[in-house]
Design an enzyme around this catalytic site. Structure first.
Site, mmCIF file in Angstrom:
data_model
loop_
_atom_site.group_PDB
_atom_site.id
_atom_site.type_symbol
_atom_site.label_atom_id
_atom_site.label_comp_id
_atom_site.label_asym_id
_atom_site.label_seq_id
_atom_site.Cartn_x
_atom_site.Cartn_y
_atom_site.Cartn_z
ATOM 1 N N TYR A 152 0.929 -1.183 0.033
ATOM 2 C CA TYR A 152 -0.161 -0.031 0.034
ATOM 3 C C TYR A 152 0.912 1.222 0.059
ATOM 4 O O TYR A 152 0.750 2.245 -0.904
ATOM 5 C CB TYR A 152 -0.941 0.099 1.222
ATOM 6 C CG TYR A 152 -1.926 1.143 1.008
ATOM 7 C CD1 TYR A 152 -2.817 1.470 0.613
ATOM 8 C CD2 TYR A 152 -1.481 2.341 2.044
ATOM 9 C CE1 TYR A 152 -3.834 2.512 0.458
ATOM 10 C CE2 TYR A 152 -2.430 3.359 2.175
ATOM 11 C CZ TYR A 152 -3.347 3.435 1.528
ATOM 12 O OH TYR A 152 -4.090 4.657 1.315
ATOM 13 N N LYS A 208 1.227 4.199 -2.857
ATOM 14 C CA LYS A 208 0.953 5.577 -2.568
ATOM 15 C C LYS A 208 2.176 6.459 -3.137
ATOM 16 O O LYS A 208 2.326 7.517 -3.479
ATOM 17 C CB LYS A 208 0.522 5.895 -1.367
ATOM 18 C CG LYS A 208 -0.804 5.262 -1.026
ATOM 19 C CD LYS A 208 -1.843 5.788 -2.028
ATOM 20 C CE LYS A 208 -3.314 5.569 -1.717
ATOM 21 N NZ LYS A 208 -4.217 6.001 -2.697
HETATM 22 N N1 LIG Z 1 -9.438 7.207 4.605
HETATM 23 C C1 LIG Z 1 -8.077 7.316 4.916
HETATM 24 O O1 LIG Z 1 -7.442 7.439 6.046
HETATM 25 C C2 LIG Z 1 -7.203 7.444 3.799
HETATM 26 C C3 LIG Z 1 -5.833 8.001 4.110
HETATM 27 C C4 LIG Z 1 -4.886 8.175 3.144
HETATM 28 C C5 LIG Z 1 -5.386 8.038 1.597
HETATM 29 N N2 LIG Z 1 -6.538 7.521 1.430
HETATM 30 C C6 LIG Z 1 -6.826 7.386 -0.002
HETATM 31 O O2 LIG Z 1 -7.898 8.542 -0.444
HETATM 32 C C7 LIG Z 1 -8.632 7.686 -1.335
HETATM 33 C C8 LIG Z 1 -9.963 7.504 -1.105
HETATM 34 O O3 LIG Z 1 -10.223 6.769 -0.057
HETATM 35 P P1 LIG Z 1 -11.423 7.009 1.177
HETATM 36 O O4 LIG Z 1 -10.828 6.948 2.375
HETATM 37 O O5 LIG Z 1 -12.243 8.036 0.606
HETATM 38 O O6 LIG Z 1 -12.135 5.426 0.892
HETATM 39 P P2 LIG Z 1 -13.414 4.961 0.458
HETATM 40 O O7 LIG Z 1 -13.355 3.457 0.348
HETATM 41 O O8 LIG Z 1 -14.460 5.542 0.957
HETATM 42 O O9 LIG Z 1 -13.747 5.569 -1.192
HETATM 43 C C9 LIG Z 1 -12.575 4.733 -2.084
HETATM 44 C C10 LIG Z 1 -13.435 4.590 -3.150
HETATM 45 O O10 LIG Z 1 -12.700 4.279 -4.396
HETATM 46 C C11 LIG Z 1 -13.802 3.143 -4.993
HETATM 47 N N3 LIG Z 1 -12.868 2.216 -5.673
HETATM 48 C C12 LIG Z 1 -11.987 1.445 -5.113
HETATM 49 N N4 LIG Z 1 -11.470 0.484 -6.525
HETATM 50 C C13 LIG Z 1 -11.913 1.239 -7.525
HETATM 51 C C14 LIG Z 1 -12.030 0.732 -8.696
HETATM 52 N N5 LIG Z 1 -11.101 -0.141 -9.252
HETATM 53 N N6 LIG Z 1 -12.506 1.244 -9.685
HETATM 54 C C15 LIG Z 1 -13.472 2.271 -9.380
HETATM 55 N N7 LIG Z 1 -13.750 2.692 -8.064
HETATM 56 C C16 LIG Z 1 -13.028 2.080 -7.047
HETATM 57 C C17 LIG Z 1 -14.678 2.512 -4.134
HETATM 58 O O11 LIG Z 1 -15.802 1.990 -4.498
HETATM 59 C C18 LIG Z 1 -14.766 3.717 -3.186
HETATM 60 O O12 LIG Z 1 -16.040 4.410 -3.390
HETATM 61 C C19 LIG Z 1 -8.072 6.448 -1.570
HETATM 62 O O13 LIG Z 1 -7.116 6.596 -2.783
HETATM 63 C C20 LIG Z 1 -7.210 6.035 -0.311
HETATM 64 O O14 LIG Z 1 -6.117 5.208 -0.403
HETATM 65 C C21 LIG Z 1 -7.482 7.524 2.434
#
Ligand SMILES: NC(=O)c1ccc[n+]([C@@H]2O[C@H](COP(=O)([O-])OP(=O)(O)OC[C@H]3O[C@@H](n4cnc5c(N)ncnc54)[C@H](O)[C@@H]3O)[C@@H](O)[C@H]2O)c1
Length: 269
Positions: A174, A178
């Site tokens: 992961y 990133k």
């Molecule tokens: N939540 C956290 O703490 C956090 C921290 C650092 C980075 N992020 C990053 O932020 C971004 C958003 O994450 P989030 O926390 O909103 O999570 P989330 O799971 O709410 O949102 C991610 C969305 O991406 C969609 N998705 C996943 N794989 C997909 C694919 N192959 N095709 C189309 N859609 C797809 C999912 O259906 C989901 O709706 C991600 O890239 C995640 O890695 C999140």
């Protein structure tokens, strides 16, 4: 300033279903006056709900929503082609779709898990930004409604992670996916500066979304990571949306290739 404020152009958001960062960014664009917004996510029902909510709350906003898998090159190209057919251009793109890895060391991690993470978090962001750049590079620059700032062909914001900058136990693939997003962002920023396109990324800390906290048990598991940040609280998706919208706007006209960390200080300790 025009009625459309800082966002007179067309916005694209991936990973925009549900209650996560992408949905918060989509809603923030609408709240800030962006009238043409394109959304995608693989969860079609939840994506439609976000479209409906935006159109109901921000009357006059057009939302084009198509569900699909951003690791599928054909889908990504057809989605972006559809956005251009519908709205004519792409000015702001927030590439948020991503998945969390399993907490395992290298030798415990399957090749399938490694490929799953990279196909979405790294390859998927590359496919989306590649298709978005392909549109931006061929369109006329748009005035971003900030006096003294040159018109822009577009701005891309990729969502990376604080784990692309610092490493923690059992996060190998992961974190690496990133870090790849941060590196890709910098390279694209160099390559597309000559075209008047900016490419930046946001590195969120621990944010309250369906990825991290969906029940009491997941909240307990997440809490030690929340406490690693000096601010000592979980972040809100809207706090990431604020950073993404700034980077998309003409107010960020001199910000290029930046990895903006929005993490309550997580990477400091
Ligand atoms: N939540 C956290 O703490 C956090 C921290 C650092 C980075 N992020 C990053 O932020 C971004 C958003 O994450 P989030 O926390 O909103 O999570 P989330 O799971 O709410 O949102 C991610 C969305 O991406 C969609 N998705 C996943 N794989 C997909 C694919 N192959 N095709 C189309 N859609 C797809 C999912 O259906 C989901 O709706 C991600 O890239 C995640 O890695 C999140």
């Amino acid at each position: 300033m025009s009625a459309h404020g800082l966002y007179p152009g067309v916005a694209v958001v991936t990973g925009a279903a549900g209650n996560g960062i992408g949905a918060a960014i989509a809603k923030a664009f609408a709240a800030e006056g962006c009238k043409r917004i394109a959304l995608t996510d693989r969860k079609s029902d939840l994506l439609d709900a976000v479209k409906t909510a935006i159109e109901a709350t921000y009357v006059g906003t057009q939302v084009y929503a198509v569900s699909g898998d951003i690791s599928d090159a054909d889908f990504v190209q057809s989605f972006i082609d559809g956005v251009v057919a519908k709205f004519g251009r792409i000015d702001y793109a927030a590439n948020c779709a991503g998945v969390l890895g399993t907490a395992q060391r290298c030798t415990e991690t399957s090749i399938e898990e490694f490929d799953r993470l990279n196909s979405i978090n790294y390859r998927g962001v590359w496919l989306c930004s590649r298709a978005e750049l392909g549109v931006m590079v061929n369109q006329d620059p748009l005035d971003g409604n900030v006096p003294g700032r040159a018109p822009s062909r577009g701005a891309i914001v990729n969502i990376a992670s604080q784990l692309g900058i610092v490493n923690k136990a059992k996060t190998g693939p992961y974190s690496a996916s990133k870090a790849a997003v941060i590196s890709l962002t910098r390279s694209d920023a160099i390559d597309y500066s000559q075209d008047g396109i900016r490419v930046n990324c946001v590195c969120p800390g621990v944010i309250a979304t369906p990825m991290t906290v969906w029940d009491e048990e997941s909240r307990k598991r997440t809490e030690p990571f929340v406490q690693m940040a000096p601010l000592g609280r979980i972040g809100r998706p809207e706090e990431i949306a604020d950073a993404a919208l700034f980077l998309c706007s003409a107010k960020a006209s001199f910000v290029q290739g930046h990895a903006m960390v929005v993490d309550g200080g997580y990477i400091l300790t």
